[in-house]
Design a protein around this motif. Structure first.
Motif, PDB file in Angstrom:
ATOM      1  N   THR A   1      44.065  84.111  56.398  1.00 42.79           N
ATOM      2  CA  THR A   1      45.047  85.116  55.978  1.00 42.79           C
ATOM      3  C   THR A   1      46.308  85.112  56.845  1.00 42.79           C
ATOM      4  OG1 THR A   1      43.801  86.758  57.266  1.00 42.79           O
ATOM      5  CG2 THR A   1      43.360  86.644  54.891  1.00 42.79           C
ATOM      6  N   GLU A   2      46.319  84.298  57.891  1.00 43.06           N
ATOM      7  CA  GLU A   2      47.550  84.148  58.675  1.00 43.06           C
ATOM      8  C   GLU A   2      48.451  83.091  58.047  1.00 43.06           C
ATOM      9  OE1 GLU A   2      46.782  83.517  62.792  1.00 43.06           O
ATOM     10  OE2 GLU A   2      45.616  85.361  63.032  1.00 43.06           O
ATOM     11  N   ILE A   3      47.865  81.967  57.666  1.00 40.79           N
ATOM     12  CA  ILE A   3      48.661  80.934  56.993  1.00 40.79           C
ATOM     13  C   ILE A   3      49.030  81.376  55.584  1.00 40.79           C
ATOM     14  CG2 ILE A   3      48.601  78.592  56.037  1.00 40.79           C
ATOM     15  CD1 ILE A   3      46.948  77.727  58.405  1.00 40.79           C
ATOM     16  N   PHE A   4      48.043  81.919  54.870  1.00 35.73           N
ATOM     17  CA  PHE A   4      48.279  82.349  53.494  1.00 35.73           C
ATOM     18  C   PHE A   4      48.648  83.831  53.504  1.00 35.73           C
ATOM     19  CE2 PHE A   4      45.804  78.528  53.163  1.00 35.73           C
ATOM     20  CZ  PHE A   4      46.449  77.850  52.136  1.00 35.73           C
ATOM     21  N   ALA A   5      49.935  84.072  53.502  1.00 35.77           N
ATOM     22  CA  ALA A   5      50.475  85.431  53.569  1.00 35.77           C
ATOM     23  C   ALA A   5      51.684  85.516  52.648  1.00 35.77           C
ATOM     24  CB  ALA A   5      50.872  85.775  55.005  1.00 35.77           C
ATOM     25  N   PRO A   6      51.985  86.711  52.140  1.00 44.49           N
ATOM     26  CA  PRO A   6      53.108  86.848  51.202  1.00 44.49           C
ATOM     27  C   PRO A   6      54.444  86.589  51.885  1.00 44.49           C
ATOM     28  CG  PRO A   6      51.660  88.783  51.176  1.00 44.49           C
ATOM     29  CD  PRO A   6      51.287  87.976  52.380  1.00 44.49           C
TER      30      PRO A   6
ATOM     31  N   ASN B   1      47.650  66.446  48.328  1.00 41.92           N
ATOM     32  CA  ASN B   1      48.186  65.769  49.518  1.00 41.92           C
ATOM     33  C   ASN B   1      49.146  66.662  50.310  1.00 41.92           C
ATOM     34  OD1 ASN B   1      46.782  63.394  48.792  1.00 41.92           O
ATOM     35  ND2 ASN B   1      48.445  62.809  47.419  1.00 41.92           N
ATOM     36  N   MET B   2      48.772  67.925  50.457  1.00 45.22           N
ATOM     37  CA  MET B   2      49.587  68.878  51.204  1.00 45.22           C
ATOM     38  C   MET B   2      48.829  69.396  52.411  1.00 45.22           C
ATOM     39  SD  MET B   2      51.297  71.336  48.298  1.00 45.22           S
ATOM     40  CE  MET B   2      52.335  70.729  46.974  1.00 45.22           C
ATOM     41  N   THR B   3      49.537  69.748  53.457  1.00 42.07           N
ATOM     42  CA  THR B   3      48.933  70.460  54.580  1.00 42.07           C
ATOM     43  C   THR B   3      48.711  71.904  54.159  1.00 42.07           C
ATOM     44  OG1 THR B   3      51.054  71.150  55.516  1.00 42.07           O
ATOM     45  CG2 THR B   3      50.195  68.987  56.196  1.00 42.07           C
ATOM     46  N   ARG B   4      47.978  72.656  54.978  1.00 41.02           N
ATOM     47  CA  ARG B   4      47.731  74.058  54.650  1.00 41.02           C
ATOM     48  C   ARG B   4      49.046  74.836  54.575  1.00 41.02           C
ATOM     49  NH1 ARG B   4      44.337  74.245  52.024  1.00 41.02           N
ATOM     50  NH2 ARG B   4      43.178  76.124  52.543  1.00 41.02           N
ATOM     51  N   SER B   5      49.929  74.575  55.512  1.00 35.31           N
ATOM     52  CA  SER B   5      51.219  75.282  55.517  1.00 35.31           C
ATOM     53  C   SER B   5      52.037  74.943  54.278  1.00 35.31           C
ATOM     54  CB  SER B   5      52.009  74.940  56.783  1.00 35.31           C
ATOM     55  OG  SER B   5      51.324  75.389  57.928  1.00 35.31           O
ATOM     56  N   GLU B   6      51.969  73.681  53.846  1.00 34.43           N
ATOM     57  CA  GLU B   6      52.710  73.283  52.653  1.00 34.43           C
ATOM     58  C   GLU B   6      52.134  73.922  51.398  1.00 34.43           C
ATOM     59  OE1 GLU B   6      54.187  68.846  54.189  1.00 34.43           O
ATOM     60  OE2 GLU B   6      52.296  69.072  53.081  1.00 34.43           O
ATOM     61  N   VAL B   7      50.796  74.048  51.336  1.00 37.94           N
ATOM     62  CA  VAL B   7      50.182  74.727  50.195  1.00 37.94           C
ATOM     63  C   VAL B   7      50.622  76.187  50.158  1.00 37.94           C
ATOM     64  CG1 VAL B   7      48.009  75.494  49.162  1.00 37.94           C
ATOM     65  CG2 VAL B   7      48.187  73.195  50.129  1.00 37.94           C
TER      66      VAL B   7
ATOM     67  N   LYS C   1      42.598  92.861  47.996  1.00 33.48           N
ATOM     68  CA  LYS C   1      41.272  92.562  47.456  1.00 33.48           C
ATOM     69  C   LYS C   1      40.523  91.576  48.368  1.00 33.48           C
ATOM     70  CE  LYS C   1      38.027  92.750  44.236  1.00 33.48           C
ATOM     71  NZ  LYS C   1      38.188  92.278  42.840  1.00 33.48           N
ATOM     72  N   ILE C   2      41.247  90.613  48.926  1.00 29.28           N
ATOM     73  CA  ILE C   2      40.615  89.646  49.846  1.00 29.28           C
ATOM     74  C   ILE C   2      39.964  90.374  51.020  1.00 29.28           C
ATOM     75  CG2 ILE C   2      41.112  87.846  51.570  1.00 29.28           C
ATOM     76  CD1 ILE C   2      40.941  86.749  48.752  1.00 29.28           C
ATOM     77  N   PHE C   3      40.685  91.311  51.612  1.00 29.70           N
ATOM     78  CA  PHE C   3      40.128  92.050  52.753  1.00 29.70           C
ATOM     79  C   PHE C   3      39.029  93.011  52.292  1.00 29.70           C
ATOM     80  CE2 PHE C   3      44.087  90.674  54.815  1.00 29.70           C
ATOM     81  CZ  PHE C   3      43.581  90.231  56.031  1.00 29.70           C
ATOM     82  N   ALA C   4      39.185  93.595  51.109  1.00 31.64           N
ATOM     83  CA  ALA C   4      38.159  94.509  50.601  1.00 31.64           C
ATOM     84  C   ALA C   4      36.840  93.770  50.366  1.00 31.64           C
ATOM     85  CB  ALA C   4      38.637  95.158  49.299  1.00 31.64           C
ATOM     86  N   LEU C   5      36.914  92.503  49.991  1.00 29.45           N
ATOM     87  CA  LEU C   5      35.710  91.700  49.749  1.00 29.45           C
ATOM     88  C   LEU C   5      35.165  91.056  51.020  1.00 29.45           C
ATOM     89  CD1 LEU C   5      36.754  89.878  46.447  1.00 29.45           C
ATOM     90  CD2 LEU C   5      35.040  91.693  46.669  1.00 29.45           C
ATOM     91  N   GLY C   6      35.877  91.219  52.141  1.00 31.38           N
ATOM     92  CA  GLY C   6      35.432  90.608  53.388  1.00 31.38           C
ATOM     93  C   GLY C   6      35.532  89.095  53.362  1.00 31.38           C
ATOM     94  N   LEU C   7      36.602  88.574  52.765  1.00 31.14           N
ATOM     95  CA  LEU C   7      36.772  87.127  52.651  1.00 31.14           C
ATOM     96  C   LEU C   7      37.778  86.571  53.649  1.00 31.14           C
ATOM     97  CD1 LEU C   7      36.634  86.725  48.762  1.00 31.14           C
ATOM     98  CD2 LEU C   7      34.897  86.070  50.435  1.00 31.14           C
ATOM     99  N   ASP C   8      38.095  87.341  54.654  1.00 29.70           N
ATOM    100  CA  ASP C   8      38.881  86.829  55.769  1.00 29.70           C
ATOM    101  C   ASP C   8      37.960  86.037  56.695  1.00 29.70           C
ATOM    102  OD1 ASP C   8      38.233  89.019  58.212  1.00 29.70           O
ATOM    103  OD2 ASP C   8      37.940  89.735  56.176  1.00 29.70           O
ATOM    104  N   HIS C   9      38.540  85.215  57.562  1.00 28.37           N
ATOM    105  CA  HIS C   9      37.741  84.324  58.412  1.00 28.37           C
ATOM    106  C   HIS C   9      36.732  85.085  59.280  1.00 28.37           C
ATOM    107  CE1 HIS C   9      39.413  80.649  57.220  1.00 28.37           C
ATOM    108  NE2 HIS C   9      40.380  80.492  58.091  1.00 28.37           N
TER     109      HIS C   9
END
Length: 325
Positions: free
Chosen positions: A152-157, A210-216, A299-307
């Motif tokens: 959730t640090e890399i994938f953020a709005p 063929n993308m890095t996480r940051s690029e995705v 919803k991600i945090f509500a489901l406990g799907l953070d690392h």
């Protein structure tokens, strides 16, 4: 706590996105629980299946040395060493299933048959959705449903979401390599054609490959909507990553997507895989600025799907197996 992690999916310089969720889970557990010491055994099958045959002897030899408290297998086929008839060691084994190894609709008949045999020798299994839990439960009595987590640090709005261009062009994200048949790119193209024919919307398509996480993550922030047209999934990382970026998602009903998107604004899990129905959902999601319901990130945090949350559940399974009578 010494753990041998066995997997046929792991990122490399040539394939930075391949099995990255396995590495992220391993890193998350190690970070939160420093007492966990992983050793990786990567079954690199890029040059053929001989790597699996070598792994049977190599892994049994490694475990027989008595250095490990537990073995964690990612993807059923990686556990072929459990079928070795001359095993003499007794170390707890947990298998994380990832979809194609247990779900027959992906067409991997031999893999599914082998996975079912492998599960009989496992002390615990981890599934990604309810259907996988039911399938695994036929062979293993100890099955936990724990979907892979999201960074959730890399994938953020982004501060401001991209809006459709003045000429009616929208940027749609296809969350995979179009060559992967299970991802059903022809259906994606059919939906794009319907959008133009019925609504006059032209789509600028971006494919995640063929993308890095940051690029995705940046591709998600730069898009208007992600359209997933898969035939089968486990618990698709791309959907969870898009949710963490608050990117609207329209998807076919696969894996646990219906649960993930339930109650999330501007997101739809379609009951139909008809191109026109999907195009209608995409058009409605693009035009809905009210955003009723929770955001994807909430919803991600509500489901406990953070690392951290998923790492704690994985660690609890390790403890339960290692400390059992």
């Amino acid at each position: 706590m010494k753990i041998l992690l066995v997997t046929n999916m792991f990122p490399s310089e040539n394939r930075p996105d391949y099995g990255v969720f396995v590495k992220e889970q391993m890193d998350a557990v190690s970070r939160r629980f420093p007492e966990v010491d992983y050793e990786l055994y990567y079954i690199d099958n890029t040059n053929g299946n001989k790597a699996y045959l070598r792994s049977v002897i190599d892994i049994n030899r490694k475990i027989s040395g008595g250095r490990y408290d537990l073995v964690h297998i990612h993807y059923g086929l990686s556990g072929l060493f459990l079928l070795w008839p001359f095993r003499r060691w007794k170390v707890p084994v947990v298998v994380t299933l990832h979809g194609g190894d247990i779900q027959p609709e992906q067409g991997k008949t031999v893999q599914v048959a082998l996975t079912n045999r492998i599960l009989r020798h496992a002390d615990a299994a981890i599934s990604l959705n309810d259907r996988m839990t039911a399938l695994a439960g036929r062979r293993c009595s100890n099955v936990a449903k724990i979907a892979c987590s999201v960074d959730t640090e890399i994938f953020a709005p982004s501060e401001s979401r991209r809006h459709s261009a003045a000429d009616g062009t929208v940027r749609l994200l296809f969350p995979s390599n179009p060559a992967r048949k299970v991802k059903n790119y022809p259906l994606f193209e059919a939906v794009v054609a319907k959008l133009e024919h019925k609504y006059g919307l032209k789509a600028d398509t971006v494919c995640v490959m063929n993308m890095t996480r940051s690029e995705v993550a940046q591709a998600m922030r730069d898009s208007d909507l992600m359209l997933m047209t898969s035939i089968s999934e486990g618990s698709p990382q791309a959907v969870k990553e898009a949710m963490a970026c608050n990117l609207p998602v329209v998807s076919t009903k696969v894996g646990d997507v219906d649960m993930l998107l339930d109650g999330v604004g501007r997101c739809v899990c379609s009951a139909s895989d008809d191109p026109e129905a999907l195009a209608d959902h995409v058009f409605a999601a693009l035009g809905d600025e009210s955003c009723t319901g929770m955001t994807g990130r909430e919803k991600i945090f509500a489901l406990g799907l953070d690392h951290d949350s998923v790492a704690a559940r994985i660690f609890d399974i390790y403890l339960s197996l290692i400390n059992r009578p």
